[in-house]
Write an enzyme that holds these catalytic residues in place. Structure first.
Site, PDB file in Angstrom:
ATOM      1  N   ASP A 190      53.523  44.523  44.142  1.00 59.74           N
ATOM      2  CA  ASP A 190      53.563  45.276  45.383  1.00 59.74           C
ATOM      3  C   ASP A 190      52.240  46.010  45.510  1.00 59.74           C
ATOM      4  O   ASP A 190      51.699  46.493  44.510  1.00 59.74           O
ATOM      5  CB  ASP A 190      54.738  46.257  45.386  1.00 59.74           C
ATOM      6  CG  ASP A 190      55.149  46.625  46.808  1.00 59.74           C
ATOM      7  OD1 ASP A 190      55.199  45.721  47.670  1.00 59.74           O
ATOM      8  OD2 ASP A 190      55.422  47.805  47.072  1.00 59.74           O
ATOM      9  N   TYR A 248      44.532  44.295  55.388  1.00 58.85           N
ATOM     10  CA  TYR A 248      43.552  45.323  55.768  1.00 58.85           C
ATOM     11  C   TYR A 248      42.132  44.984  55.300  1.00 58.85           C
ATOM     12  O   TYR A 248      41.228  45.833  55.391  1.00 58.85           O
ATOM     13  CB  TYR A 248      43.953  46.669  55.152  1.00 58.85           C
ATOM     14  CG  TYR A 248      45.228  47.294  55.692  1.00 58.85           C
ATOM     15  CD1 TYR A 248      46.491  46.759  55.397  1.00 58.85           C
ATOM     16  CD2 TYR A 248      45.192  48.437  56.477  1.00 58.85           C
ATOM     17  CE1 TYR A 248      47.652  47.339  55.866  1.00 58.85           C
ATOM     18  CE2 TYR A 248      46.363  49.039  56.948  1.00 58.85           C
ATOM     19  CZ  TYR A 248      47.583  48.482  56.641  1.00 58.85           C
ATOM     20  OH  TYR A 248      48.740  49.070  57.106  1.00 58.85           O
ATOM     21  N   ARG A 281      44.418  43.570  43.160  1.00 56.86           N
ATOM     22  CA  ARG A 281      45.300  42.504  42.676  1.00 56.86           C
ATOM     23  C   ARG A 281      44.639  41.748  41.531  1.00 56.86           C
ATOM     24  O   ARG A 281      45.275  41.428  40.533  1.00 56.86           O
ATOM     25  CB  ARG A 281      45.648  41.538  43.827  1.00 56.86           C
ATOM     26  CG  ARG A 281      46.644  40.426  43.418  1.00 56.86           C
ATOM     27  CD  ARG A 281      47.147  39.645  44.627  1.00 56.86           C
ATOM     28  NE  ARG A 281      47.780  40.531  45.582  1.00 56.86           N
ATOM     29  CZ  ARG A 281      47.176  40.995  46.681  1.00 56.86           C
ATOM     30  NH1 ARG A 281      45.968  40.580  47.007  1.00 56.86           N
ATOM     31  NH2 ARG A 281      47.796  41.830  47.481  1.00 56.86           N
TER      32      ARG A 281
HETATM   33  P1  IMP Z   1      53.009  43.969  50.220  1.00 56.16           P
HETATM   34  O1  IMP Z   1      52.538  44.176  48.835  1.00 56.16           O
HETATM   35  O2  IMP Z   1      53.193  42.517  50.518  1.00 56.16           O
HETATM   36  O3  IMP Z   1      54.196  44.826  50.571  1.00 56.16           O
HETATM   37  O4  IMP Z   1      51.810  44.360  51.160  1.00 56.16           O
HETATM   38  C1  IMP Z   1      51.630  45.658  51.654  1.00 56.16           C
HETATM   39  C2  IMP Z   1      50.612  45.658  52.749  1.00 56.16           C
HETATM   40  O5  IMP Z   1      49.319  45.682  52.166  1.00 56.16           O
HETATM   41  C3  IMP Z   1      50.617  44.518  53.730  1.00 56.16           C
HETATM   42  O6  IMP Z   1      50.320  45.028  55.009  1.00 56.16           O
HETATM   43  C4  IMP Z   1      49.520  43.625  53.254  1.00 56.16           C
HETATM   44  O7  IMP Z   1      48.930  42.893  54.311  1.00 56.16           O
HETATM   45  C5  IMP Z   1      48.546  44.633  52.687  1.00 56.16           C
HETATM   46  N1  IMP Z   1      47.796  44.040  51.593  1.00 56.16           N
HETATM   47  C6  IMP Z   1      48.291  43.622  50.405  1.00 56.16           C
HETATM   48  N2  IMP Z   1      47.303  43.139  49.643  1.00 56.16           N
HETATM   49  C7  IMP Z   1      46.167  43.259  50.371  1.00 56.16           C
HETATM   50  C8  IMP Z   1      44.821  42.901  50.102  1.00 56.16           C
HETATM   51  O8  IMP Z   1      44.461  42.364  49.060  1.00 56.16           O
HETATM   52  N3  IMP Z   1      43.948  43.175  51.085  1.00 56.16           N
HETATM   53  C9  IMP Z   1      44.297  43.777  52.255  1.00 56.16           C
HETATM   54  N4  IMP Z   1      45.527  44.096  52.552  1.00 56.16           N
HETATM   55  C10 IMP Z   1      46.482  43.846  51.606  1.00 56.16           C
END
Ligand code: IMP
Length: 195
Positions: free
Chosen positions: A69, A151, A178
């Site tokens: 997450d 983002y 990540r």
């Molecule tokens: P989740 O981890 O899938 O819940 O993502 C949370 C939010 O962060 C989402 O809006 C994703 O698009 C954004 N997000 C997750 N990883 C990245 C990244 O590596 N770059 C930019 N946005 C990210």
């Protein structure tokens, strides 16, 4: 080759993580396992959500797995949107609307410090392990670049003059939240494999 499920359906995350894990691990994503449903994410921390997703898949499939997450923590907004990053501008999780909201809230703000934080939760033979990765940087005044996702067009990591969306995938992976969390996961899995 060790078999591990990456508990996500997000194609961008699958691509980034597969590039890091290479051929040493047999990684299967949820679409490859025939699972298309959205995973539960009802916790109020990244750690809680990562564990919730991993536990859900471990209980459903009974296979070793990991989930992650990620949140964007903006200093001038008191760490928001954090765990609510995906839904910052509404339930449809629209990346453009999310970025516009962040840019709007930071209009006129000189403190543009922000960080991405990823938590990876691994479940291996019923035992749980957490790995964290952080990328520090600044929120740009406007969007730049078309690579990556989420983002990326508004985030400029420290030490670079490009946004994540202006970098090639290999560079983003080397320095990103990540990427760092997955590198810790790889080091952990490798150390276990040699014991
Ligand atoms: P989740 O981890 O899938 O819940 O993502 C949370 C939010 O962060 C989402 O809006 C994703 O698009 C954004 N997000 C997750 N990883 C990245 C990244 O590596 N770059 C930019 N946005 C990210």
């Amino acid at each position: 080759m060790p078999f591990l499920i990456f508990a996500t359906g997000n194609p961008h995350k699958i691509k980034e993580v597969s590039q890091l894990l290479g051929d040493a691990w047999d990684i299967r994503s949820l679409p490859e396992m025939g699972i298309t449903e959205e995973l539960p994410e009802n916790q109020d921390t990244l750690e809680g959500n990562a564990l919730e997703k991993a536990r859900y898949i471990y209980e459903k499939l009974g296979e070793n797995c990991f989930a992650e997450d990620t949140g964007l923590e903006i200093e001038a907004l008191g760490g928001a949107p954090g765990v609510y990053t995906a839904r910052f501008a509404g339930e449809d999780k629209d990346p453009d609307a999310n970025m516009n909201r962040a840019l709007e809230l930071l209009r006129g703000q000189t403190n543009r410090r922000a960080r991405f934080r990823t938590v990876v939760a691994l479940i291996l033979d019923g035992r749980e392990f957490l790995f964290e990765g952080i990328a520090e940087g600044n929120i740009r005044l406007e969007k730049s670049g078309a690579q990556g996702f989420g983002y990326d067009p508004i985030f400029e990591p420290d030490g670079f003059t490009q946004t994540f969306a202006q970098m090639d995938a290999a560079l983003k992976n080397r320095i990103s939240h990540r990427g760092k969390a997955i590198q810790k996961l790889i080091a952990f899995l490798s150390s276990r494999a040699t014991h």
